[in-house]
Scaffold this motif. Structure first.
Motif, PDB file in Angstrom:
ATOM      1  N   ALA A  74       8.760 -58.298  37.335  1.00 23.60           N
ATOM      2  CA  ALA A  74      10.127 -58.096  37.108  1.00 23.60           C
ATOM      3  C   ALA A  74      10.377 -57.571  35.522  1.00 23.60           C
ATOM      4  N   PHE A  75      10.741 -56.354  35.414  1.00 20.59           N
ATOM      5  CA  PHE A  75      11.051 -55.865  33.960  1.00 20.59           C
ATOM      6  C   PHE A  75      12.608 -55.661  33.865  1.00 20.59           C
ATOM      7  N   ALA A  76      12.733 -55.820  32.537  1.00 16.87           N
ATOM      8  CA  ALA A  76      14.064 -55.474  31.972  1.00 16.87           C
ATOM      9  C   ALA A  76      14.332 -55.081  30.582  1.00 16.87           C
ATOM     10  N   PHE A  77      15.376 -54.101  30.477  1.00 21.23           N
ATOM     11  CA  PHE A  77      15.303 -53.431  29.130  1.00 21.23           C
ATOM     12  C   PHE A  77      16.361 -54.408  28.411  1.00 21.23           C
ATOM     13  N   VAL A  78      16.089 -54.491  27.118  1.00 18.83           N
ATOM     14  CA  VAL A  78      17.071 -55.320  26.109  1.00 18.83           C
ATOM     15  C   VAL A  78      17.140 -54.306  25.160  1.00 18.83           C
ATOM     16  N   LEU A  79      18.609 -53.885  24.703  1.00 18.03           N
ATOM     17  CA  LEU A  79      18.744 -53.289  23.406  1.00 18.03           C
ATOM     18  C   LEU A  79      19.605 -53.911  22.617  1.00 18.03           C
ATOM     19  N   ASN A  80      19.428 -53.908  21.461  1.00 22.42           N
ATOM     20  CA  ASN A  80      20.252 -54.592  20.194  1.00 22.42           C
ATOM     21  C   ASN A  80      20.634 -53.358  19.255  1.00 22.42           C
ATOM     22  N   ASN A  81      21.980 -53.361  18.716  1.00 24.40           N
ATOM     23  CA  ASN A  81      22.302 -52.769  17.739  1.00 24.40           C
ATOM     24  C   ASN A  81      23.600 -53.267  17.103  1.00 24.40           C
ATOM     25  N   ASP A  82      23.997 -52.615  15.846  1.00 27.20           N
ATOM     26  CA  ASP A  82      24.672 -53.825  15.286  1.00 27.20           C
ATOM     27  C   ASP A  82      26.307 -53.665  15.537  1.00 27.20           C
ATOM     28  N   VAL A  83      26.230 -52.235  16.408  1.00 26.46           N
ATOM     29  CA  VAL A  83      27.674 -51.838  16.956  1.00 26.46           C
ATOM     30  C   VAL A  83      28.135 -52.483  18.464  1.00 26.46           C
ATOM     31  N   ASP A  84      27.046 -52.521  19.218  1.00 23.33           N
ATOM     32  CA  ASP A  84      27.143 -52.828  20.818  1.00 23.33           C
ATOM     33  C   ASP A  84      26.657 -54.246  21.178  1.00 23.33           C
ATOM     34  N   GLY A  85      25.924 -54.845  20.098  1.00 21.94           N
ATOM     35  CA  GLY A  85      25.415 -56.052  20.373  1.00 21.94           C
ATOM     36  C   GLY A  85      24.428 -55.720  21.066  1.00 21.94           C
TER      37      GLY A  85
END
Lengths: 225, 359
Positions: free
Chosen positions: B100-111
Motif C-alpha cells: 500500500a502506497f500513498a503520496f503525501v504533499l504539504n505546502n504552506d498554501v494547500d496544507g
C-alpha cells in the motif's frame, strides 16, 4: 342502535353477496375480461423466459382487473337505493364491509388469474418458487388493492365523473403497493427464504393497515351527501 | 392582510449568503493522479497532478511517498510545472512493509493533501517486521470556516448539495402545510350530527381549501426543481439523466399523485363537494408521499448517499463545515417556498373577490 358494528358489517356483507349473486353476469364479465387479457398476453408474449416478467405481468393484469372490479362501487345508478340503506348503517360499517367485499372479490380474481397464468405460460420459470410466499403475496396484494381502490372508487363516484377519475386518482395511489408486491413476487419466484423476503412482507402489511385505517377515518366525511 | 417583511428579508439574506458561498468557495485542494503506475526498487521519476493546488505559489513543497503508514520516502522535486503539476524523483529500497502506497504533499498554501495510489508493485521483498520510520509531521493549516471537501467523482458537483436537498425539505414543508389545511377543511366542513339542513359556512372553509391548494401547488414547483437538480447531478456523477433509484422514482410518483390532486379539484364543479373530496384525497396523498420518499427507499437498494454501502454526506463532512451553508440554504428555501405560497394565496383571493364582484 342495538346492533353492534360487527353485526352490521356481517349483514352488509351478506347484502353485497346477495346482490352479487343476483347479478352473476357481473362476475362472469370480470372473468371474461381476465381471460381475454391473459389470452392477449399469451399471444403477444408467446412465452415468458424469466420470473421477473412472469411476476410483473401477473400484477399488471391483476391491477387492471381490480380497476374493472370496481364498477359496482362506481355505479351511481344504484345510489338512491344505497343511500336509503346507509341511513340505517354506520359509515364505518359500510366502508369496512365494502373493503372486505372487494378485497375478497379481487383475491378470487387473482387466484383465477394465477391458474390462467399456469395454463398459458406453464410453470417452467417457477421451478424454485416458494408457493407459500406467492399465495401470501397474492392475498396481501389483493386486499391492499381492494381497500385502496374501494376508497378511491367511493371518492371518484362522488365527483359525478367516476369512471374517468377512477384511473387518474387510483393509479398513483397504488404505486407503492405495486412496487412492493412485484418485488415480493419476484423474490418468491426466485425462491428466497421467508426471512430475506421479510421486509417486503412487512411493508405489504403496513400498506394494508395504512389503507384500511385511512379509509376508516376518512370515509365518514365522504359518504353522506 | 398583514404584511410580513421580516421573513422575506431573512429569506433574501440567507439565499444570498448561500449563493455567494456555494458558488465562490473553491473546492479543497487534492491530488488527482500520478503517472507512476508500476514501481520497482530503485529510482523513479514521475509527474504528479493536483486539483486546485498551488504548487507554484507555495514557498516549499514537501512530497513523500508513504508505505503503509510506517515507511516514508522523501521525494526530490525536480520541477514545478504549474499550479497543479510537478515532477519529482524518489528512490525506493529493496525491502518495503506492504503493497500500500500513498503520496503525501504539504505546502504552506494547500496544507496537506493525500493520494492513495493503486501502484503495481514489483520486485520488492515484503517485510512486515520492518522498524517503523519517523513519519513526516506537518503543521496543520488553519481551517477556514467553510470549505468543500474534495470527493472523487462528485468533485465540483458537491455544490449541488446546497440546492438539490433543500428543494425536498421545502416540498415536505409545503405538503405538510397543505395536509394541515386539508384536515381543517374536513373538521370545519363537518355538519352537526344528522342535521343535513344546516349548511356549512363557506367563509369558514374556503380559506383553508385555498391554502391547501396553493401550498400543494408551490410544493409541486419545488418537486419539479428537486427532480431537475437531481437529474443534472445524476448526469455528472452516475452518468445518466435518469436511473433506477427508489428516491428518483418515488419523487416522480409523488409528482403524479399531486398532479391527480389538481385534476380532481378541477373536475368538480360544486364547491362544497370540491373542498371535501380534495381534502380527503390530499390526506391520502401526503401520507403516500412519506411512504414513497421516506419508507420505501429504506428497503430498496439505491444510488443515493447513505444507501447500499454509499457513505452518507455527513461522513464526507468531517469538520461539519458543509453544514454552515447547508442549514441556511434549507431555512432559506423553506422561507422562499412560504413566500411564494403567500403571493399565490393573495392572487387567488383577489381572483375570487373579483369573480364575486362580477356575479
Amino acid at each position: 342502535m342495538a346492533v353492534s358494528l360487527f353485526t352490521e358489517i356481517r349483514l352488509l356483507l351478506g347484502k353485497e353477496w346477495k346482490s352479487e349473486f343476483r347479478r352473476r353476469d357481473h362476475f362472469a364479465a370480470l372473468v371474461i375480461y381476465l381471460l381475454s387479457t391473459l389470452f392477449i398476453c399469451y399471444l403477444s408474449f408467446e412465452k415468458i423466459a424469466d420470473g421477473q416478467t412472469w411476476g410483473a405481468l401477473l400484477w399488471v393484469t391483476g391491477l387492471f382487473t381490480s380497476f374493472n372490479a370496481m364498477h359496482k362501487a362506481l355505479d351511481s345508478a344504484q345510489q338512491p337505493q344505497l343511500l336509503h340503506l346507509y341511513t340505517l348503517a354506520r359509515p364505518s360499517a359500510v366502508i369496512v364491509s365494502r373493503c372486505i367485499y372487494h378485497a375478497l372479490q379481487i383475491a378470487i380474481l387473482n387466484v383465477c388469474s394465477l391458474f390462467l397464468f399456469l395454463l398459458f405460460f406453464g410453470d417452467a420459470v417457477l421451478a424454485k418458487m416458494d408457493w407459500g410466499q406467492l399465495i401470501t403475496g397474492l392475498l396481501l396484494g389483493s386486499t391492499g388493492l381492494g381497500i385502496t381502490l374501494t376508497f378511491v372508487a367511493s371518492l371518484a363516484q362522488k365527483t359525478g365523473n367516476g369512471v374517468g377519475l377512477m384511473a387518474i386518482l387510483g393509479f398513483p395511489l397504488v404505486i407503492p403497493l405495486l412496487i412492493t408486491i412485484v418485488k415480493f413476487t419476484r423474490l418468491a419466484i426466485e425462491g428466497v427464504t421467508w426471512a430475506s423476503n421479510g421486509y417486503q412482507l412487512m411493508l405489504l402489511a403496513v400498506l394494508n393497515v395504512l389503507a384500511i385505517v385511512l379509509a376508516y377515518l376518512l370515509f365518514p366525511y365522504l359518504w353522506r351527501e | 392582510m398583514k404584511m410580513h417583511f421580516g421573513f422575506k428579508i431573512l429569506c433574501a439574506i440567507l439565499l444570498m449568503y448561500v449563493a455567494v458561498f456555494a458558488f465562490l468557495t473553491p473546492l479543497s485542494p487534492a491530488l488527482l493522479q500520478s503517472d507512476l503506475s508500476e514501481i520497482q526498487p530503485g529510482e523513479h521519476t514521475f509527474t504528479l497532478t493536483g486539483y486546485n493546488t498551488h504548487f507554484d505559489g507555495a514557498s516549499t513543497n514537501a512530497l513523500y511517498l508513504i508505505n503503509d503508514s510506517t515507511l516514508s520516502f522523501p521525494c526530490t522535486i525536480e520541477e514545478v510545472i504549474d499550479h497543479s503539476h510537478l515532477r519529482a524523483r524518489v528512490t525506493l529500497p529493496q525491502e518495503i512493509h506492504s503493497k500500500a502506497f500513498a503520496f503525501v504533499l504539504n505546502n504552506d498554501v494547500d496544507g496537506t493533501v493525500f493520494l492513495e495510489s493503486p501502484l503495481k508493485v514489483d520486485g520488492f521483498s515484503l517485510n512486515s517486521q520492518l522498524q517503523p520510520m519517523e513519519m513526516p509531521r506537518f503543521q496543520q493549516r488553519e481551517a477556514s470556516f467553510f470549505s468543500y471537501p474534495y470527493q472523487p467523482i462528485i468533485m465540483e458537483s458537491i455544490r449541488n448539495l446546497m440546492w438539490h436537498v433543500p428543494m425536498w425539505f421545502t416540498m415536505f414543508f409545503l405538503m405538510i402545510m397543505s395536509l394541515v389545511q386539508s384536515v381543517k377543511v374536513l373538521l370545519k366542513g363537518q355538519r352537526d350530527g344528522d342535521k343535513a339542513a344546516v349548511m356549512i359556512d363557506p367563509d369558514q372553509v374556503r380559506p383553508h381549501d385555498n391554502k391547501a391548494a396553493v401550498s400543494a401547488a408551490v410544493g409541486m414547483v419545488f418537486c419539479i426543481l428537486g427532480l431537475v437538480t437531481g437529474s443534472v447531478w445524476a448526469r455528472f456523477t452516475w452518468g445518466t439523466w435518469w436511473t433506477r433509484d427508489p428516491q428518483l422514482n418515488g419523487a416522480l410518483a409523488v409528482f403524479i399523485v399531486y398532479a391527480a390532486y389538481f385534476i380532481l379539484r378541477n373536475s368538480i364543479q360544486q364547491e362544497e363537494n370540491k373542498w371535501k373530496l380534495s381534502a380527503i384525497y390530499n390526506i391520502f396523498a401526503c401520507i403516500l408521499m412519506f411512504v414513497l420518499l421516506m419508507v420505501l427507499p429504506r428497503f430498496t437498494e439505491g444510488l443515493h448517499p447513505g444507501k447500499s454501502g454509499n457513505p452518507a454526506f455527513s461522513q464526507y463532512d468531517l469538520d461539519s463545515s458543509l453544514r454552515t451553508i447547508f442549514y441556511p440554504a434549507t431555512v432559506g428555501f423553506i422561507l422562499l417556498g412560504y413566500w411564494m405560497y403567500h403571493i399565490r394565496l393573495r392572487i387567488l383571493k383577489i381572483e375570487q373577490e373579483h369573480e364575486n364582484l362580477l356575479v
